[in-house]
Design an enzyme around this catalytic site. Structure first.
Site, PDB file in Angstrom:
ATOM      1  N   SER A   5      -5.916 -15.216  15.797  1.00 11.63           N
ATOM      2  CA  SER A   5      -4.734 -14.712  15.098  1.00 11.63           C
ATOM      3  C   SER A   5      -3.613 -14.476  16.099  1.00 11.63           C
ATOM      4  O   SER A   5      -3.752 -13.656  17.016  1.00 11.63           O
ATOM      5  CB  SER A   5      -5.061 -13.410  14.373  1.00 11.63           C
ATOM      6  OG  SER A   5      -3.857 -12.814  13.932  1.00 11.63           O
ATOM      7  N   HIS A  28      -4.545 -18.862  13.128  1.00  2.00           N
ATOM      8  CA  HIS A  28      -4.287 -17.942  12.014  1.00  2.00           C
ATOM      9  C   HIS A  28      -2.921 -17.263  12.209  1.00  2.00           C
ATOM     10  O   HIS A  28      -2.653 -16.670  13.255  1.00  2.00           O
ATOM     11  CB  HIS A  28      -5.408 -16.898  11.980  1.00  2.00           C
ATOM     12  CG  HIS A  28      -5.368 -15.960  10.820  1.00  2.00           C
ATOM     13  ND1 HIS A  28      -5.902 -16.256   9.588  1.00  2.00           N
ATOM     14  CD2 HIS A  28      -4.865 -14.704  10.713  1.00  2.00           C
ATOM     15  CE1 HIS A  28      -5.740 -15.232   8.772  1.00  2.00           C
ATOM     16  NE2 HIS A  28      -5.106 -14.270   9.425  1.00  2.00           N
ATOM     17  N   ASP A  30      -0.258 -14.584  10.588  1.00  2.00           N
ATOM     18  CA  ASP A  30      -0.109 -13.473   9.652  1.00  2.00           C
ATOM     19  C   ASP A  30       1.354 -13.289   9.265  1.00  2.00           C
ATOM     20  O   ASP A  30       2.167 -12.859  10.077  1.00  2.00           O
ATOM     21  CB  ASP A  30      -0.646 -12.190  10.282  1.00  2.00           C
ATOM     22  CG  ASP A  30      -2.156 -12.212  10.413  1.00  2.00           C
ATOM     23  OD1 ASP A  30      -2.830 -12.416   9.387  1.00  2.00           O
ATOM     24  OD2 ASP A  30      -2.659 -12.044  11.542  1.00  2.00           O
ATOM     25  N   MET A  32       3.827 -11.151   7.183  1.00  2.00           N
ATOM     26  CA  MET A  32       3.904  -9.824   6.537  1.00  2.00           C
ATOM     27  C   MET A  32       5.358  -9.518   6.197  1.00  2.00           C
ATOM     28  O   MET A  32       6.253  -9.801   6.999  1.00  2.00           O
ATOM     29  CB  MET A  32       3.389  -8.741   7.491  1.00  2.00           C
ATOM     30  CG  MET A  32       1.992  -8.978   8.014  1.00  2.00           C
ATOM     31  SD  MET A  32       1.440  -7.567   9.003  1.00  2.00           S
ATOM     32  CE  MET A  32      -0.062  -8.255   9.726  1.00  2.00           C
ATOM     33  N   HIS A  61      -1.795 -16.696   6.462  1.00  2.00           N
ATOM     34  CA  HIS A  61      -2.283 -15.549   5.688  1.00  2.00           C
ATOM     35  C   HIS A  61      -1.062 -14.772   5.220  1.00  2.00           C
ATOM     36  O   HIS A  61      -0.433 -14.072   6.014  1.00  2.00           O
ATOM     37  CB  HIS A  61      -3.195 -14.704   6.593  1.00  2.00           C
ATOM     38  CG  HIS A  61      -3.710 -13.463   5.951  1.00  2.00           C
ATOM     39  ND1 HIS A  61      -4.308 -12.455   6.679  1.00  2.00           N
ATOM     40  CD2 HIS A  61      -3.740 -13.051   4.658  1.00  2.00           C
ATOM     41  CE1 HIS A  61      -4.673 -11.478   5.862  1.00  2.00           C
ATOM     42  NE2 HIS A  61      -4.330 -11.808   4.639  1.00  2.00           N
ATOM     43  N   MET A  63       0.633 -11.939   3.597  1.00  2.00           N
ATOM     44  CA  MET A  63       0.532 -10.546   3.138  1.00  2.00           C
ATOM     45  C   MET A  63       1.910 -10.155   2.632  1.00  2.00           C
ATOM     46  O   MET A  63       2.649  -9.402   3.275  1.00  2.00           O
ATOM     47  CB  MET A  63       0.060  -9.653   4.296  1.00  2.00           C
ATOM     48  CG  MET A  63      -1.414  -9.826   4.606  1.00  2.00           C
ATOM     49  SD  MET A  63      -1.860  -9.262   6.253  1.00  2.00           S
ATOM     50  CE  MET A  63      -1.455 -10.738   7.178  1.00  2.00           C
ATOM     51  N   MET A 132     -10.989  -9.498   3.696  1.00  2.00           N
ATOM     52  CA  MET A 132     -10.387  -8.617   4.709  1.00  2.00           C
ATOM     53  C   MET A 132     -11.396  -7.549   5.118  1.00  2.00           C
ATOM     54  O   MET A 132     -11.953  -6.848   4.274  1.00  2.00           O
ATOM     55  CB  MET A 132      -9.128  -7.936   4.159  1.00  2.00           C
ATOM     56  CG  MET A 132      -7.905  -8.826   4.044  1.00  2.00           C
ATOM     57  SD  MET A 132      -7.425  -9.654   5.585  1.00  2.00           S
ATOM     58  CE  MET A 132      -7.109  -8.262   6.675  1.00  2.00           C
TER      59      MET A 132
HETATM   60  C1  DX5 Z   1      -4.418  -7.913   9.885  1.00  2.00           C
HETATM   61  C2  DX5 Z   1      -4.361  -9.385  10.084  1.00  2.00           C
HETATM   62  C3  DX5 Z   1      -5.332  -9.927  11.037  1.00  2.00           C
HETATM   63  C4  DX5 Z   1      -5.210  -9.418  12.442  1.00  2.00           C
HETATM   64  C5  DX5 Z   1      -6.602  -9.295  12.985  1.00  2.00           C
HETATM   65  O1  DX5 Z   1      -3.729  -7.557   8.747  1.00  2.00           O
HETATM   66  O2  DX5 Z   1      -4.555 -10.057   8.849  1.00  2.00           O
HETATM   67  O3  DX5 Z   1      -5.302 -11.359  11.032  1.00  2.00           O
HETATM   68  O4  DX5 Z   1      -4.475 -10.237  13.290  1.00  2.00           O
HETATM   69  O5  DX5 Z   1      -6.545  -8.673  14.228  1.00  2.00           O
HETATM   70  P1  DX5 Z   1      -7.855  -8.134  14.951  1.00  2.00           P
HETATM   71  O6  DX5 Z   1      -8.740  -9.318  15.161  1.00  2.00           O
HETATM   72  O7  DX5 Z   1      -7.326  -7.566  16.219  1.00  2.00           O
HETATM   73  O8  DX5 Z   1      -8.462  -7.114  14.052  1.00  2.00           O
HETATM   74 ZN    ZN Z   2      -4.805 -12.266   8.900  1.00  2.00          ZN
END
Ligand code: DX5
Ligand code: ZN
Length: 216
Positions: A5, A28, A30, A32, A61, A63, A132
């Site tokens: 990620s 990956h 994220d 947001m 991903h 969010m 999640m």
């Molecule tokens: C959190 C994200 C994850 C995050 C995971 O909302 O969706 O993808 O980057 O990070 P770690 O692996 O550090 O928990």
């Molecule tokens: Zn994520």
């Protein structure tokens, strides 16, 4: 499969940070929006730039609120897999159709407190299920082991989806997740917090492969 990620990477050097995990299966990303989750990251223009900068399949991903409106744009841009949250989707069947029509895999995600059972039939329309294992919004949180029941449920129903897990995955927790049947492991801090991110990917992959149900 291991999906580093980039939330834990240096956002000023995204192309180099992608290259630093060249052996990864997916990258990956994220997205947001500061509404669906209390954090704000990047959006489509940055994802488009990243897609031009890497050959690793990009796993978006989302969010965000209103994924019905925004998700297809990530598929049009060339993302390999686009995951939306079931808690935010108005018409998740249509979203999956739109994503597939644009050439991407369609992913559905559930937050830790969201049960899976009501959505088992919906998953017929999807390619990936993202479970999640922390509250979405931030990297570096502690893994919530109870969510592995959802992984086991998905496997027990023999759903035709790739099961992905996201949050708190490290050299310890990946073992339990692999035993539960997870196919794809997202790891942010465990990869980009390591001195050698590429080596961290290989180490996580080896740990998961050794424990995956039926393989050891
Ligand atoms: C959190 C994200 C994850 C995050 C995971 O909302 O969706 O993808 O980057 O990070 P770690 O692996 O550090 O928990
Ligand atoms: Zn994520």
């Amino acid at each position: 499969m291991i999906a580093p990620s980039i939330l834990s990477a240096d956002f000023a050097r995204l192309a180099e940070e992608a290259a630093a995990v060249g052996g990864a299966d997916w990258l990956h990303v994220d997205v947001m929006d500061g509404h669906f989750v209390p954090n704000l990251t990047i959006g489509l223009p940055v994802v488009e730039a990243l897609l031009r900068a890497t050959d690793i399949p990009v796993d978006c991903h989302l969010m965000i609120d209103d994924p019905d409106r925004w998700a297809p744009g990530y598929a049009d841009a060339g993302a390999h897999n686009v995951t939306v949250h079931v808690e935010a989707a108005r018409d998740p069947v249509k979203i999956a159709k739109d994503l597939r029509a644009a050439g991407a895999k369609a992913g559905l995600s559930v937050k830790p407190g969201t049960p899976l059972e009501p959505y088992l039939e919906l998953l017929d329309h999807y390619d990936t299920l993202l479970v999640m294992s922390v509250e979405p919004g931030f990297g570096g949180q502690e893994f919530i082991p109870e969510v592995l029941d959802k992984v086991r449920t998905a496997k027990r129903h023999e759903l035709d989806v790739l099961v992905e897990i996201d949050g708190g995955i490290n050299a310890e927790t990946i073992v339990q997740a692999a035993e539960a049947g997870v196919d794809c492991f997202v790891a942010g801090s465990a990869v980009y917090g390591a001195d050698d991110p590429a080596r961290a990917v290989e180490r996580l992959r080896a740990l998961a492969a050794a424990r995956k149900t039926g393989e050891s």
